[in-house]
Design an enzyme around this catalytic site. Structure first.
Site, PDB file in Angstrom:
ATOM      1  N   GLN A 179      -3.372  -4.736  58.192  1.00  0.00           N
ATOM      2  CA  GLN A 179      -3.028  -4.629  59.606  1.00  0.00           C
ATOM      3  C   GLN A 179      -1.540  -4.355  59.785  1.00  0.00           C
ATOM      4  O   GLN A 179      -1.133  -3.595  60.663  1.00  0.00           O
ATOM      5  CB  GLN A 179      -3.406  -5.926  60.323  1.00  0.00           C
ATOM      6  CG  GLN A 179      -2.941  -6.017  61.761  1.00  0.00           C
ATOM      7  CD  GLN A 179      -3.663  -5.052  62.680  1.00  0.00           C
ATOM      8  OE1 GLN A 179      -4.702  -4.528  62.326  1.00  0.00           O
ATOM      9  NE2 GLN A 179      -3.112  -4.818  63.850  1.00  0.00           N
ATOM     10  N   GLU A 180      -0.723  -4.957  58.946  1.00  0.00           N
ATOM     11  CA  GLU A 180       0.723  -4.838  59.101  1.00  0.00           C
ATOM     12  C   GLU A 180       1.272  -3.508  58.596  1.00  0.00           C
ATOM     13  O   GLU A 180       2.085  -2.876  59.259  1.00  0.00           O
ATOM     14  CB  GLU A 180       1.424  -5.982  58.344  1.00  0.00           C
ATOM     15  CG  GLU A 180       1.203  -7.359  58.941  1.00  0.00           C
ATOM     16  CD  GLU A 180       1.969  -7.558  60.238  1.00  0.00           C
ATOM     17  OE1 GLU A 180       2.787  -6.694  60.595  1.00  0.00           O
ATOM     18  OE2 GLU A 180       1.742  -8.587  60.897  1.00  0.00           O
ATOM     19  N   SER A 181       0.832  -3.082  57.402  1.00  0.00           N
ATOM     20  CA  SER A 181       1.485  -1.946  56.754  1.00  0.00           C
ATOM     21  C   SER A 181       0.608  -0.727  56.581  1.00  0.00           C
ATOM     22  O   SER A 181       1.109   0.363  56.327  1.00  0.00           O
ATOM     23  CB  SER A 181       2.021  -2.372  55.372  1.00  0.00           C
ATOM     24  OG  SER A 181       2.982  -3.387  55.523  1.00  0.00           O
ATOM     25  N   TYR A 204      -4.554  -7.386  67.251  1.00  0.00           N
ATOM     26  CA  TYR A 204      -4.164  -7.796  65.896  1.00  0.00           C
ATOM     27  C   TYR A 204      -5.124  -8.866  65.370  1.00  0.00           C
ATOM     28  O   TYR A 204      -5.665  -8.758  64.263  1.00  0.00           O
ATOM     29  CB  TYR A 204      -2.733  -8.325  65.953  1.00  0.00           C
ATOM     30  CG  TYR A 204      -2.145  -8.796  64.650  1.00  0.00           C
ATOM     31  CD1 TYR A 204      -1.477  -7.912  63.817  1.00  0.00           C
ATOM     32  CD2 TYR A 204      -2.219 -10.130  64.268  1.00  0.00           C
ATOM     33  CE1 TYR A 204      -0.906  -8.342  62.627  1.00  0.00           C
ATOM     34  CE2 TYR A 204      -1.653 -10.573  63.084  1.00  0.00           C
ATOM     35  CZ  TYR A 204      -0.998  -9.676  62.268  1.00  0.00           C
ATOM     36  OH  TYR A 204      -0.436 -10.105  61.088  1.00  0.00           O
TER      37      TYR A 204
END
Length: 263
Positions: free
Chosen positions: A162-164, A251
């Site tokens: 999800q972040e990168s 998210y």
């Protein structure tokens, strides 16, 4: 493939290739009508001038007809020249071409933990974890999960995806978050990170931050809400589910879709 015309136009067959050809035909037909009308105005003006019989009023009327037609033709020609100079396609009225878009197939990542294999599937190809087959990253995830047992390996992978996404170790967000689990510079420093783009340091620190939030809030909805929006938001709104930011809710929902067993 064409379009059958319900109202035919002069010089156009009963079928056109698309709206562009039909509009172009109307435009051409309109120019022809204007040209013919201007020609008739010149003829009428000349006829009035010749038949004036010395009358200044009739001469003036004839001149006005002629000059009006000439000025109209000049304006039409100048308009066409200006448009053609700016962009020839404005006068040809050709339909714009569309670039073909090819969608890549959905991808995911499998990694092993002893005899157990995890299939981490992302919610869309843009956030694919396929780029995380790097051995250094796999080792970093295993080391972080071993150091912080309350954070499962597959949760680390889900947060990382999800972040990168596909950017991997070099990911930098518009707000300045860095590396695989997207640590803000201040958070990274407070967690002892000296190189945020080193997978080992970044994943260990990100997992530590997850662990700290999980110890404080005791569930993954609040933990992920704190990781994304900050622990103060959890205290402000009472729960990660109550944070009124679509980005944070998406998210949490995206990660929940990958590892629903923890919710």
């Amino acid at each position: 493939q064409g379009y059958q015309l319900q109202v035919p136009l002069p010089g156009v067959s009963g079928t056109v290739s698309g709206p562009g050809q039909y509009i172009r035909a109307i435009f051409t037909y309109g120019l022809s009508i204007v040209g013919i009308a201007a020609l008739w105005a010149i003829v009428i003006g000349g006829f009035k001038y010749l038949r004036s019989g010395g009358s200044e009023t009739r001469k003036t009327s004839g001149k006005e007809w002629i000059w009006g037609a000439v000025i109209g033709l000049v304006l039409m020609l100048c308009s066409w020249l200006i448009l053609n100079t700016i962009n020839p396609k404005l006068t040809s009225l050709s339909e714009p071409g569309l670039m073909a878009i090819t969608l890549e197939p959905h991808r995911g990542l499998s990694y092993n933990e002893g005899t157990k294999t995890y299939d981490v599937k992302t919610w869309n190809d843009v956030k694919s974890l396929a780029s995380y087959s790097n051995n250094d990253i796999t080792a970093a995830v295993k080391a972080a999960a071993a150091a912080y047992p309350n954070v499962p390996e597959d949760m680390i992978w889900a947060v990382m995806g999800q972040e990168s996404g596909k950017v991997g170790v070099s990911a930098v967000s518009p707000k300045g978050a860095q590396g695989l689990m997207q640590l803000m510079p201040g958070t990274a420093r407070s967690l002892g990170v000296t190189d945020p783009f080193d997978p080992g340091q970044n994943v260990m620190a990100g997992t530590k931050y997850l662990s700290m939030n999980y110890q404080q809030f005791g569930n993954w909805t609040d933990t992920l809400g704190a990781y994304n929006a900050g622990p103060d938001r959890i205290r402000q709104y009472g729960s990660g589910a109550n944070i009124p930011f679509k980005k944070t809710q998406d998210y949490i929902a995206n990660i929940k879709g990958i590892v629903p067993q923890y919710f």
